[in-house]
Design an enzyme around this catalytic site. Structure first.
Site, mmCIF file in Angstrom:
data_model
loop_
_atom_site.group_PDB
_atom_site.id
_atom_site.type_symbol
_atom_site.label_atom_id
_atom_site.label_comp_id
_atom_site.label_asym_id
_atom_site.label_seq_id
_atom_site.Cartn_x
_atom_site.Cartn_y
_atom_site.Cartn_z
ATOM 1 C CD1 TRP A 12 14.922 -32.541 -17.006
ATOM 2 C CD2 TRP A 12 15.902 -33.327 -18.857
ATOM 3 N NE1 TRP A 12 16.175 -32.954 -16.655
ATOM 4 C CE2 TRP A 12 16.809 -33.445 -17.771
ATOM 5 C CE3 TRP A 12 16.303 -33.750 -20.119
ATOM 6 C CZ2 TRP A 12 18.082 -33.972 -17.931
ATOM 7 C CZ3 TRP A 12 17.578 -34.297 -20.274
ATOM 8 C CH2 TRP A 12 18.458 -34.387 -19.187
ATOM 9 C CG HIS A 103 2.497 -33.553 -16.317
ATOM 10 N ND1 HIS A 103 2.094 -32.305 -16.744
ATOM 11 C CD2 HIS A 103 3.490 -33.341 -15.419
ATOM 12 C CE1 HIS A 103 2.828 -31.382 -16.136
ATOM 13 N NE2 HIS A 103 3.669 -31.990 -15.321
ATOM 14 C CD GLU A 105 2.955 -29.216 -18.645
ATOM 15 O OE1 GLU A 105 3.333 -28.252 -17.959
ATOM 16 O OE2 GLU A 105 3.742 -30.068 -19.120
ATOM 17 C CD GLU A 175 1.564 -32.661 -11.960
ATOM 18 O OE1 GLU A 175 2.665 -32.285 -12.347
ATOM 19 O OE2 GLU A 175 0.628 -32.908 -12.726
ATOM 20 N N GLY A 181 4.521 -24.101 -12.868
ATOM 21 C CA GLY A 181 5.128 -23.136 -13.764
ATOM 22 C C GLY A 181 4.633 -21.720 -13.593
ATOM 23 C CB SER A 222 6.312 -23.314 -8.324
ATOM 24 O OG SER A 222 5.597 -22.899 -9.472
ATOM 25 N N GLY A 243 9.759 -29.338 -12.041
ATOM 26 C CA GLY A 243 9.708 -28.913 -13.432
ATOM 27 C C GLY A 243 10.926 -28.102 -13.825
ATOM 28 N N GLY A 244 10.718 -26.800 -14.026
ATOM 29 C CA GLY A 244 11.762 -25.929 -14.553
ATOM 30 C C GLY A 244 13.077 -25.984 -13.802
#
Length: 262
Positions: A12, A103, A105, A175, A181, A222, A243-244
């Site tokens: 999330w 991750h 990020e 990833e 994203g 994605s 993800g999204g």
């Protein structure tokens, strides 16, 4: 895929407060139940913000929901004067099944190195939880055709000093950073190329064949219901770090239930 049950983990990120989390988890559970979800064919998990964990735990335990849950990060420290940090013991007490470490990020915005990711994986394992260890290349590496050696170098560092038994139980999420994203997605063949290389590397150079056979290797970047069946058709892809799309319970349920359309 051998006997590895695919893990569909919805990350999330920094979305959904604890009130919103209640609705999303309930709707996800209802949708899976309505579609006759089979846990033997895919495992559903939500990877939620720290502030949502207690709420999600209460829902899952109280209603016996067929959903695992976990955290998005962990501290390398056991306790002490580390303001803002959350320890592995704290997460274990909340009965987290999974903890994402490394991750892209976290690597980009918080400067986490492979060595830090390795330390985090170790504290997660020591606390009885399963780390989802993220690896992957940026676009310039992909354009140079160096994605496989680059990712294998990451794998060697993040799995350093782990036993074959530990590696067999953990999850590696490949990833490609350029596909997170962005709407860009690695082709199923791209995913298989790197996931297959990771498994061979673990088998032949690191912890051996049994570790490689047990370790689940996800693809992340994605992922949507429209591409999950083709991605999951690859021999060495054992699930997805989503993800999204995981913020939409109906869409995420379709991803979890990929096997009904395979």
């Amino acid at each position: 895929m051998a006997d590895r049950i695919p893990l569909m983990a919805g990350n999330w990120k920094m979305n959904l407060n604890h009130v919103e989390a209640t609705g999303v988890v309930q709707k996800l559970a209802w949708t899976l139940s309505d579609k006759r979800y089979d846990k033997a064919k895919a495992e559903a998990a939500v990877i939620v913000p720290f502030t949502d964990l207690r709420t999600v735990q209460t829902l899952v335990e109280g209603d016996k929901l067929p959903i695992a849950y976990g955290a998005q990060d962990v501290s390398v420290h056991a306790s002490g004067a580390y303001t803002g940090e959350v320890s592995a013991d704290m997460l274990a007490k909340l009965k987290c099944a999974y903890v994402v470490v490394g991750h892209s990020e976290r690597r980009e915005y918080h400067g986490e190195s492979d060595e830090i990711v390795n330390d985090k994986a170790k504290v997660v394992l020591a606390a009885g939880m399963t780390p989802i260890i993220c690896v992957g290349e940026k676009l310039e590496i992909r354009k140079e055709g160096r994605q496989v050696p680059f990712v294998l170098d990451q794998v060697q560092k993040v799995l350093a000093d782990l036993t074959p038994e530990q590696v067999a139980k953990l999850v590696i999420a490949y990833e490609p950073v350029w596909a997170i994203g962005t709407g860009e997605v690695a082709t199923p063949e791209d995913a298989q190329e790197v996931c297959g290389a990771i498994r061979r590397y673990i088998a032949e150079e690191l912890q051996g064949a049994d570790a490689a056979a047990g370790c689940r290797i996800q693809y992340g970047g994605s992922v949507k219901s429209s591409n999950i069946v083709d991605i999951m058709a690859q021999a060495d892809v054992d699930g997805a770090l989503v993800g999204g799309a995981s913020l939409d319970p109906e869409e995420f349920a379709k991803i979890v239930l990929f096997y009904q359309h395979a």
